[in-house]
Design a protein around this motif. Sequence first.
Motif, PDB file in Angstrom:
ATOM      1  N   UNK A   1       7.908  14.059  -3.841  1.00 50.30           N
ATOM      2  CA  UNK A   1       8.522  15.490  -4.214  1.00 50.30           C
ATOM      3  C   UNK A   1       9.368  15.938  -3.404  1.00 50.30           C
ATOM      4  N   UNK A   2      10.104  17.084  -3.512  1.00 46.51           N
ATOM      5  CA  UNK A   2      10.760  17.874  -2.733  1.00 46.51           C
ATOM      6  C   UNK A   2       9.814  18.658  -1.863  1.00 46.51           C
ATOM      7  N   UNK A   3       9.882  18.581  -0.502  1.00 51.63           N
ATOM      8  CA  UNK A   3       8.510  19.103   0.380  1.00 51.63           C
ATOM      9  C   UNK A   3       7.345  18.401   0.307  1.00 51.63           C
ATOM     10  N   UNK A   4       7.706  16.887   0.073  1.00 51.09           N
ATOM     11  CA  UNK A   4       6.495  16.047   0.004  1.00 51.09           C
ATOM     12  C   UNK A   4       6.860  14.814   0.638  1.00 51.09           C
ATOM     13  N   UNK A   5       5.869  13.901   0.814  1.00 57.49           N
ATOM     14  CA  UNK A   5       6.033  12.723   1.496  1.00 57.49           C
ATOM     15  C   UNK A   5       5.284  11.543   0.972  1.00 57.49           C
ATOM     16  N   UNK A   6       5.313  10.448   1.723  1.00 56.63           N
ATOM     17  CA  UNK A   6       4.916   9.445   1.179  1.00 56.63           C
ATOM     18  C   UNK A   6       4.650   8.124   2.245  1.00 56.63           C
ATOM     19  N   UNK A   7       3.426   7.571   2.443  1.00 60.25           N
ATOM     20  CA  UNK A   7       3.402   6.412   3.531  1.00 60.25           C
ATOM     21  C   UNK A   7       3.472   5.335   2.615  1.00 60.25           C
TER      22      UNK A   7
ATOM     23  N   UNK B   1       0.873  -1.131   0.050  1.00 58.56           N
ATOM     24  CA  UNK B   1      -0.120  -0.010  -0.004  1.00 58.56           C
ATOM     25  C   UNK B   1       0.981   1.201   0.029  1.00 58.56           C
ATOM     26  N   UNK B   2       0.379   2.440  -0.794  1.00 55.67           N
ATOM     27  CA  UNK B   2       0.997   3.495  -0.573  1.00 55.67           C
ATOM     28  C   UNK B   2       0.114   4.668  -0.407  1.00 55.67           C
ATOM     29  N   UNK B   3       0.125   5.449   0.250  1.00 54.79           N
ATOM     30  CA  UNK B   3      -0.561   6.613   0.422  1.00 54.79           C
ATOM     31  C   UNK B   3       0.172   7.659  -0.387  1.00 54.79           C
ATOM     32  N   UNK B   4      -0.253   7.889  -1.499  1.00 49.87           N
ATOM     33  CA  UNK B   4       0.579   8.580  -2.728  1.00 49.87           C
ATOM     34  C   UNK B   4       0.718  10.178  -2.114  1.00 49.87           C
ATOM     35  N   UNK B   5       1.923  10.629  -1.992  1.00 48.98           N
ATOM     36  CA  UNK B   5       2.249  11.957  -1.600  1.00 48.98           C
ATOM     37  C   UNK B   5       1.692  12.232  -0.404  1.00 48.98           C
ATOM     38  N   UNK B   6       1.605  11.098   0.459  1.00 46.83           N
ATOM     39  CA  UNK B   6       1.345  11.406   2.086  1.00 46.83           C
ATOM     40  C   UNK B   6      -0.202  11.507   2.258  1.00 46.83           C
ATOM     41  N   UNK B   7      -1.051  11.692   1.269  1.00 48.04           N
ATOM     42  CA  UNK B   7      -2.334  11.986   1.530  1.00 48.04           C
ATOM     43  C   UNK B   7      -3.454  10.852   1.608  1.00 48.04           C
ATOM     44  N   UNK B   8      -4.549  10.938   0.991  1.00 47.01           N
ATOM     45  CA  UNK B   8      -5.584   9.840   1.580  1.00 47.01           C
ATOM     46  C   UNK B   8      -5.983   8.763   0.286  1.00 47.01           C
ATOM     47  N   UNK B   9      -5.211   9.009  -0.934  1.00 48.05           N
ATOM     48  CA  UNK B   9      -5.378   8.184  -1.817  1.00 48.05           C
ATOM     49  C   UNK B   9      -4.491   6.784  -1.666  1.00 48.05           C
ATOM     50  N   UNK B  10      -4.798   5.918  -1.735  1.00 49.25           N
ATOM     51  CA  UNK B  10      -3.961   4.493  -1.722  1.00 49.25           C
ATOM     52  C   UNK B  10      -3.687   3.878  -2.960  1.00 49.25           C
ATOM     53  N   UNK B  11      -2.565   3.527  -3.445  1.00 42.73           N
ATOM     54  CA  UNK B  11      -2.102   2.987  -4.397  1.00 42.73           C
ATOM     55  C   UNK B  11      -1.607   1.525  -3.865  1.00 42.73           C
ATOM     56  N   UNK B  12      -1.817   0.334  -4.592  1.00 41.83           N
ATOM     57  CA  UNK B  12      -1.451  -0.998  -4.323  1.00 41.83           C
ATOM     58  C   UNK B  12      -0.611  -1.488  -5.175  1.00 41.83           C
TER      59      UNK B  12
END
Length: 474
Positions: free
Chosen positions: A286-292, A267-278
Motif C-alpha cells: 500500500x501507499x505508506x506501507x511495506x512488505x518483506x 516467504x512474505x511478511x505481508x504489509x511488513x508485519x508479523x504474518x507470513x504468507x508462503x
Amino acid sequence: MTHFFGSFKYSLATLTTVLILFVFPGCQSETLKGEEQAILTHAPAVPSPITRNYPTKVIIELETTEVVRRLADGVDYTFWTFGGEVPGKFIRVREGDQVEFHLNNHPDSKMPHNIDLHAVTGPGGGAASSFTAPGKGTVFSFAALNPGLYVYHCATAPVGMHIANGMYGLILVEPKEGLPPVDQEYYVMQSEFYTHGAYGEAGLQPFDMGKAILETPDYVVFNGSVGSTTGDKALTAKVGDKIRLFIGNGGPNLVSSFHVIGEIFDLVNTEGGSVQNKNVQTTLVPAGGSSIVEFTVDVPGTFIIVDHSIFRAFNKGALAMLTVTGDAVPEIYSGLQAESVYLPEGGGIQGLSGSTPNAFVAKTMDERIAEGGRIFAANCAACHQAAGQGIPGVFPPLAGSDFLMSDPARAAGAVINGLSGPIEVNGVAYNGVMPGVKLSDEQVANVLTYVMNSFGNKGTEMTPSQVANVRAGH
Ligand code: CU
C-alpha cells in the motif's frame, strides 16, 4: 481422582501466570543498556543485522535537504530528501530500543520539514514534535514497541507535496529474536513523480499539483529515479543465495503490485508485519506501507523487478533488476531448447506483405513520418520508449543509434523478421529478443522513416519498395 488433581494443578498454574502478567506487566520487558549511534544507509543498502540481545538507547541523526538530482536521462527534479537521496536513509533498530531522534534541516532548505515514522506510538508519529525550520534541529524520543518494517515520511503541509517530492524512507524494527540470516538484504522503495512535462521531457521539471491530485503520475520508479537499479547498478546475487528485500511504497498515491519476473517469493511478511504468507507471486504494497519478501535464487540470469501494473514498468520507469551469477541449473530451468519456423496455413508474415484494402499510403515524406509516429507509439514505444531512449541494459536506444543509422536495410529486416542474439549499439552490448512486427511494407517504411528522422536522428526516407526488397531477401 488423579485426573481431577492433574486438571486442578494445570488450572492453578495458568491462573498464576495470568495474575503475574496482569499485576506485573513490566516483568516481560527487558532492561535498557548503554547507548549507540545508528548507522543509516542509502538504498539499496541495508544496515547490518542487529546482533545484541538487549535493548539500548539508539541515537539517530537525519538531515533534510532540497537538492537537484537526475530523475531520468536528461530529466532533473528538485528532490526534498531525508539524507540527501530518494528514498530516505534506511534505519534499523531493535524491538524495545529507546530511540532518540535528531532531525536537522539544512540551512539552504526553503521549506520547514518534520518526520512521521509509522513505527512511533505517539501523536503524528513524531511529526507533532519534529517541525524543523531551515537551519534548525529538533529532538524527540520514542520506544520501538512493535516489530515490523515501517514507512517514514515528512508530514509538513502541504503533506502530499512533501511526499511527492521525495520525503520518505523505511525504518525496520527487528523483533527481539532477530531475523533469520540470509545471504543478501536490499532496500527497494517505490514512489511516483508528477512533473510539468510528460515522461522523458528533458530539463528541470517542476512538480505538477494538478496531476498529483488526479493521481496521474508521469513517473513511477524504484529508488528515486528511472534506471536507479538497472544495468551495472542492478542488485546482485549468486546462484543459491537467499535474498531478503525490504520493500516500501512512498506513494504518494499508487498501490504497488510488487513482482519479480521469474521468481516466486518463498516467504512474505505481508504489509511488513508479523504474518507470513508462503509461495507468493505478487505482493501488494500500500501507499505508506511495506512488505518483506524472501526467496532463494536457484538459477542465473537477470530478474526484472516490476510493479505489475505493467504500463508503469515499461512506460513510467517502475523497473529494477537483480543480476544472479553462477552456473546454469537445467533441471530447474532449461533455457531455450529448440527453435523452428512456424507458419500456419494462410498465416505468417507473407500474408501481410503489400497493401490491404483502404490502407493508408503516404504521398510525401512528412506524411510518412506522421503515420510512422502513430505506428511507433502502437508497436515500438513500449520497449524502445517514447523518446527512443530505450531502457539501459534491456532495450537498445533508437535515438542516436549507430546500429540503426548505419544500415537501414538491416533495421528493416529486424522489424520484419525480428532480431535476437548479441548486438552492439553505440558500444554497448545487448542480447535480447525482439519479435518480428506484423506490418505491411508501407507501414515498415513509415515507421523506419519516422525513427530515422526523430529523437535527434537525421536520416533519409525509406520507401515501401526498399522494404519489399528486404522482405524478399535481396
Ligand atoms: Cu518536508
